[in-house]
Design a protein around this motif. Structure first.
Motif, PDB file in Angstrom:
ATOM      1  N   TRP A 119       0.980  -1.186  -0.054  1.00 26.05           N
ATOM      2  CA  TRP A 119      -0.158   0.020  -0.035  1.00 26.05           C
ATOM      3  C   TRP A 119       0.735   1.329  -0.033  1.00 26.05           C
ATOM      4  CZ3 TRP A 119      -4.885   1.620  -1.131  1.00 26.05           C
ATOM      5  CH2 TRP A 119      -5.827   0.627  -1.053  1.00 26.05           C
ATOM      6  N   ARG A 120       1.742   1.277   0.697  1.00 28.01           N
ATOM      7  CA  ARG A 120       2.736   2.416   0.767  1.00 28.01           C
ATOM      8  C   ARG A 120       3.418   2.540  -0.458  1.00 28.01           C
ATOM      9  NH1 ARG A 120       3.453   4.766   5.619  1.00 28.01           N
ATOM     10  NH2 ARG A 120       2.918   3.541   7.433  1.00 28.01           N
ATOM     11  N   LYS A 121       3.855   1.660  -1.359  1.00 25.88           N
ATOM     12  CA  LYS A 121       4.445   1.807  -2.525  1.00 25.88           C
ATOM     13  C   LYS A 121       3.299   2.323  -3.620  1.00 25.88           C
ATOM     14  CE  LYS A 121       6.937  -0.654  -5.872  1.00 25.88           C
ATOM     15  NZ  LYS A 121       7.507  -2.000  -6.638  1.00 25.88           N
ATOM     16  N   ALA A 122       2.027   1.650  -3.499  1.00 28.89           N
ATOM     17  CA  ALA A 122       1.098   2.254  -4.431  1.00 28.89           C
ATOM     18  C   ALA A 122       0.906   3.700  -4.117  1.00 28.89           C
ATOM     19  CB  ALA A 122      -0.120   1.233  -4.324  1.00 28.89           C
ATOM     20  N   TYR A 123       0.671   3.989  -2.861  1.00 28.67           N
ATOM     21  CA  TYR A 123       0.637   5.679  -2.505  1.00 28.67           C
ATOM     22  C   TYR A 123       1.620   6.265  -2.978  1.00 28.67           C
ATOM     23  CZ  TYR A 123      -0.769   9.478   0.390  1.00 28.67           C
ATOM     24  OH  TYR A 123      -1.060  10.815   0.386  1.00 28.67           O
ATOM     25  N   ALA A 124       2.601   5.883  -2.684  1.00 27.22           N
ATOM     26  CA  ALA A 124       3.993   6.774  -3.241  1.00 27.22           C
ATOM     27  C   ALA A 124       3.832   7.029  -4.604  1.00 27.22           C
ATOM     28  CB  ALA A 124       5.271   6.139  -2.701  1.00 27.22           C
ATOM     29  N   ASP A 125       3.603   5.938  -5.385  1.00 24.79           N
ATOM     30  CA  ASP A 125       3.458   6.359  -6.708  1.00 24.79           C
ATOM     31  C   ASP A 125       2.524   7.193  -7.102  1.00 24.79           C
ATOM     32  OD1 ASP A 125       3.914   5.473  -9.770  1.00 24.79           O
ATOM     33  OD2 ASP A 125       2.176   4.146  -9.614  1.00 24.79           O
ATOM     34  N   ILE A 126       1.299   7.090  -6.448  1.00 27.03           N
ATOM     35  CA  ILE A 126       0.126   7.796  -6.866  1.00 27.03           C
ATOM     36  C   ILE A 126       0.326   9.290  -6.604  1.00 27.03           C
ATOM     37  CG2 ILE A 126      -2.373   8.302  -6.186  1.00 27.03           C
ATOM     38  CD1 ILE A 126      -2.552   5.251  -5.878  1.00 27.03           C
ATOM     39  N   ALA A 127       0.863   9.590  -5.092  1.00 22.50           N
ATOM     40  CA  ALA A 127       1.171  10.749  -4.663  1.00 22.50           C
ATOM     41  C   ALA A 127       2.067  11.538  -5.406  1.00 22.50           C
ATOM     42  CB  ALA A 127       1.308  10.628  -3.170  1.00 22.50           C
ATOM     43  N   SER A 128       3.185  10.812  -5.825  1.00 21.18           N
ATOM     44  CA  SER A 128       4.010  11.484  -6.312  1.00 21.18           C
ATOM     45  C   SER A 128       3.782  12.082  -7.845  1.00 21.18           C
ATOM     46  CB  SER A 128       5.540  10.562  -6.491  1.00 21.18           C
ATOM     47  OG  SER A 128       5.210   9.484  -7.529  1.00 21.18           O
ATOM     48  N   LYS A 129       2.905  11.254  -8.596  1.00 19.10           N
ATOM     49  CA  LYS A 129       2.418  11.677  -9.801  1.00 19.10           C
ATOM     50  C   LYS A 129       1.498  12.960  -9.654  1.00 19.10           C
ATOM     51  CE  LYS A 129       3.512   7.387 -12.053  1.00 19.10           C
ATOM     52  NZ  LYS A 129       2.897   6.168 -12.481  1.00 19.10           N
ATOM     53  N   MET A 130       0.602  12.606  -8.665  1.00 18.13           N
ATOM     54  CA  MET A 130      -0.266  13.901  -8.265  1.00 18.13           C
ATOM     55  C   MET A 130       0.241  15.123  -8.122  1.00 18.13           C
ATOM     56  SD  MET A 130      -3.605  12.229  -6.332  1.00 18.13           S
ATOM     57  CE  MET A 130      -4.401  13.749  -6.005  1.00 18.13           C
TER      58      MET A 130
END
Length: 137
Positions: A119-130
């Motif tokens: 979840w942290r990896k998925a969130y980091a990916d989503i957040a960094s792109k946003m």
């Protein structure tokens, strides 16, 4: 076309387990967020239950698009929208922790170190792109 990783599968499967309880999950998320970052409360108007359901639907949409390798356009749109609301890059850290708190509360012992890392990896990916695509950097 994207090949689903084990981490993607963990995130997807755990998210699907929450579907029956989306309303409580989403309300808990915002309560956890405002405990961590009370200054963000003023950015969210009105009914948190409705906002929470919107959050859950959007998160599901992003996760599906991410698995298919098609999330970039939606993330740019969301990043710009959130930047216009006053969300900053720094706001994403308490959001991540609120999400993890919520997962722990609702999934309890099912939140293994592997699931949390996924979840942290998925969130980091989503957040960094946003953050990047929304001009918050």
């Amino acid at each position: 076309m994207s090949i689903e990783t084990d981490e993607d599968a963990l995130v997807r499967e755990s998210f699907e387990r929450l579907r029956a309880d989306f309303d409580q999950f989403s309300i808990f998320f915002y309560e956890a967020l405002f405990r961590r970052a009370p200054e963000l409360r003023d950015l969210f108007r009105g009914d948190l239950s409705g906002q929470g359901m919107k959050f859950m639907a959007t998160l599901r949409e992003i996760l599906k698009a991410r698995e298919a390798g098609e999330a970039s356009g939606r993330l740019k749109e969301l990043g710009t929208y959130h930047a216009n609301l006053g969300i900053t890059a720094e706001s994403f850290e308490p959001m991540e922790e609120a999400l993890i708190d919520t997962l722990r509360y609702h999934l309890r012992d099912a939140v293994t170190p592997e699931l949390e890392a996924a979840w942290r990896k998925a969130y980091a990916d989503i957040a960094s792109k946003m953050i990047r695509d929304g001009g918050m950097t």
